[in-house]
Design a protein around this motif. Sequence first.
Motif, short mmCIF file in Angstrom:
data_model
loop_
_atom_site.label_atom_id
_atom_site.label_comp_id
_atom_site.label_asym_id
_atom_site.label_seq_id
_atom_site.Cartn_x
_atom_site.Cartn_y
_atom_site.Cartn_z
N GLN A 1 1.04 -1.55 -0.08
CA GLN A 1 0.03 -0.33 0.17
C GLN A 1 1.03 1.12 0.08
OE1 GLN A 1 -2.98 -0.17 3.30
NE2 GLN A 1 -2.98 -1.96 3.75
N VAL A 2 2.19 1.37 0.41
CA VAL A 2 2.65 2.69 1.12
C VAL A 2 3.34 2.36 -0.85
CG1 VAL A 2 4.84 3.44 2.34
CG2 VAL A 2 3.33 2.04 3.50
N HIS A 3 4.19 1.80 -1.07
CA HIS A 3 4.26 1.29 -2.13
C HIS A 3 3.56 2.39 -3.24
CE1 HIS A 3 7.63 -0.06 -4.88
NE2 HIS A 3 7.35 1.05 -5.20
N ALA A 4 2.57 1.65 -3.12
CA ALA A 4 1.71 1.66 -4.26
C ALA A 4 1.21 3.13 -4.58
CB ALA A 4 0.12 1.19 -4.68
N CYS A 5 0.70 4.15 -2.64
CA CYS A 5 0.64 5.64 -2.61
C CYS A 5 2.28 6.49 -2.83
CB CYS A 5 0.39 5.85 -1.16
SG CYS A 5 -0.08 7.50 -1.04
N LEU A 6 3.15 6.27 -2.97
CA LEU A 6 4.24 7.23 -3.22
C LEU A 6 4.52 6.27 -4.84
CD1 LEU A 6 6.73 5.74 -0.28
CD2 LEU A 6 5.70 7.99 -0.09
N GLY A 7 4.84 5.52 -5.46
CA GLY A 7 4.45 6.19 -6.66
C GLY A 7 5.66 5.92 -7.52
N THR A 8 5.92 7.06 -8.48
CA THR A 8 7.43 7.53 -9.00
C THR A 8 7.11 9.03 -8.35
OG1 THR A 8 6.94 7.95 -10.79
CG2 THR A 8 7.51 5.63 -10.30
N ALA A 9 6.23 9.60 -7.84
CA ALA A 9 6.60 10.77 -6.97
C ALA A 9 7.49 11.49 -6.68
CB ALA A 9 5.61 10.99 -6.33
N TRP A 10 7.98 12.75 -6.99
CA TRP A 10 8.63 13.40 -5.86
C TRP A 10 7.76 13.82 -4.51
CZ3 TRP A 10 12.94 16.50 -7.04
CH2 TRP A 10 13.60 16.98 -8.54
N ILE A 11 8.87 12.96 -3.53
CA ILE A 11 8.94 13.64 -2.62
C ILE A 11 9.54 14.39 -1.99
CG2 ILE A 11 8.70 10.09 -1.95
CD1 ILE A 11 10.52 11.40 -0.30
N THR A 12 9.00 14.74 -0.56
CA THR A 12 9.66 16.50 0.38
C THR A 12 9.81 15.68 1.43
OG1 THR A 12 8.99 17.54 -1.11
CG2 THR A 12 8.93 18.30 0.91
#
Length: 201
Positions: free
Chosen positions: A80-91
């Motif tokens: 679930q966490v991986h799917a939420c993060l995907g390949t987006a930028w993070i801050t």
Amino acid sequence: MNFPSWPALLVVDVEGNGANPPDLVEVAALPVRDGQPDTSTAGAWLIKPPRPVTPFAARVHGLTNQVLDGKPGWEEVQDQVHACLGTAWITAHNAHVDYRVLSAHLPQWKPAGVIDTLRLAKATYPDLPKYSLDALIEHVSPDLSQAPASGRHRAPFDAYATAQLLTAMATKYANWEQLVAAAVPPGLPGAPEAEQEPTLW
């Protein structure tokens, strides 16, 4: 700053059990859309760690072993966490820490880039005596009236506060490229390539 031009971006915050290396006990991922935190699509997970929470860590974030008893283990929520993060930028604030811990727990995860609000704050407000999250909240006075009720040192609240600090600081920059140049630590995903000196061959 043209906020609608930003790529997909999530503000993340993690809390650990105090072990070294840490086991995750809480993860929050908060999308920022058009310069605003989008709490309607945010993700937050409480996790029972394989090793107990240390007394020091429990005093900081309040997530005791009793609170986490019965919560899912990491293996139950990691997809679930991986799917939420995907390949987006993070801050994140002091993003090396959150990126390192998340990467250790999600070896296949590859964010597009990593923005560090600590690094950005030092570039944006060069004369502050301190750059902790609390110091920046005091200096910037972001609107935290809609912040999660969990409170400071819990992942959902800290992610919300970091999102508000990010967008406040971003207004000091003309465009996304300038923001990235100021905010992405060298060696982390999304860091601008160093310009090569011209050579004769």
